[in-house]
Design a protein around this motif. Structure first.
Motif, PDB file in Angstrom:
ATOM      1  N   LEU A 111       0.829  -1.206   0.000  1.00 49.09           N
ATOM      2  CA  LEU A 111       0.000   0.000   0.000  1.00 49.09           C
ATOM      3  C   LEU A 111       0.863   1.255   0.000  1.00 49.09           C
ATOM      4  N   HIS A 112       1.872   1.291   0.860  1.00 52.33           N
ATOM      5  CA  HIS A 112       2.744   2.469   0.937  1.00 52.33           C
ATOM      6  C   HIS A 112       3.543   2.656  -0.346  1.00 52.33           C
ATOM      7  N   GLU A 113       3.902   1.544  -0.987  1.00 51.91           N
ATOM      8  CA  GLU A 113       4.684   1.629  -2.223  1.00 51.91           C
ATOM      9  C   GLU A 113       3.817   2.077  -3.400  1.00 51.91           C
ATOM     10  N   SER A 114       2.638   1.489  -3.539  1.00 51.49           N
ATOM     11  CA  SER A 114       1.793   1.767  -4.707  1.00 51.49           C
ATOM     12  C   SER A 114       0.879   2.967  -4.510  1.00 51.49           C
ATOM     13  N   LYS A 115       0.588   3.322  -3.245  1.00 50.86           N
ATOM     14  CA  LYS A 115      -0.353   4.403  -2.908  1.00 50.86           C
ATOM     15  C   LYS A 115      -1.766   4.097  -3.404  1.00 50.86           C
ATOM     16  N   GLU A 116      -2.023   2.842  -3.771  1.00 53.98           N
ATOM     17  CA  GLU A 116      -3.322   2.431  -4.273  1.00 53.98           C
ATOM     18  C   GLU A 116      -4.167   1.896  -3.111  1.00 53.98           C
ATOM     19  N   PRO A 117      -5.385   2.401  -2.938  1.00 52.54           N
ATOM     20  CA  PRO A 117      -6.234   1.903  -1.849  1.00 52.54           C
ATOM     21  C   PRO A 117      -6.500   0.405  -1.985  1.00 52.54           C
TER      22      PRO A 117
ATOM     23  N   VAL B 215      -6.258   2.877   3.208  1.00 52.11           N
ATOM     24  CA  VAL B 215      -5.576   3.909   2.425  1.00 52.11           C
ATOM     25  C   VAL B 215      -4.338   4.401   3.159  1.00 52.11           C
ATOM     26  N   ASP B 216      -3.391   4.911   2.413  1.00 55.67           N
ATOM     27  CA  ASP B 216      -2.174   5.480   2.959  1.00 55.67           C
ATOM     28  C   ASP B 216      -2.515   6.704   3.806  1.00 55.67           C
TER      29      ASP B 216
ATOM     30  N   ASP C 121      -0.997   9.605   4.280  1.00 58.18           N
ATOM     31  CA  ASP C 121      -0.886  10.892   3.579  1.00 58.18           C
ATOM     32  C   ASP C 121      -2.084  11.117   2.652  1.00 58.18           C
ATOM     33  N   ASP C 122      -2.505  10.055   1.960  1.00 59.67           N
ATOM     34  CA  ASP C 122      -3.657  10.175   1.067  1.00 59.67           C
ATOM     35  C   ASP C 122      -4.931  10.464   1.855  1.00 59.67           C
ATOM     36  N   TYR C 123      -5.087   9.801   2.998  1.00 57.11           N
ATOM     37  CA  TYR C 123      -6.268  10.031   3.842  1.00 57.11           C
ATOM     38  C   TYR C 123      -6.302  11.476   4.324  1.00 57.11           C
TER      39      TYR C 123
END
Length: 85
Positions: free
Chosen positions: A20-26, A40-41, A43-45
């Motif tokens: 998750l942290h690598e791809s940033k994809e939920p 979700v990551d 930072d994205d949240y």
């Protein structure tokens, strides 16, 4: 979007979080074949929450305009004067 079973999350949480942290994809977590939660990551949240607050502020402003709860520039300047000193 990646989909994982809740049991897979329980067994492989570290691996799933690393991906998750690598791809940033939920990641959609399913339980009994039904969507249960999104992972979700951080930072994205936080970015989504910031955007949500901004959109809510815009919506309040649009409502105020529709309800004629507005001030002229001079009225606003006068009301804001105590904070702008």
């Amino acid at each position: 979007m990646k989909i994982e079973l809740v049991t897979t999350l329980k067994r492989q949480a570290t691996k799933i979080l690393a991906e998750l942290h690598e791809s940033k994809e939920p990641v959609l977590i399913t339980e009994h074949g039904q969507p249960s939660a999104y992972l979700v990551d951080v930072d994205d949240y936080e970015l989504m929450q910031s955007r949500m607050r901004l959109l809510e502020g815009i919506a309040r402003g649009e409502s105020a305009i529709l309800e004629n709860r507005t001030y002229s520039q001079s009225e606003a300047k006068e009301k804001m004067g105590k904070w702008l000193k």
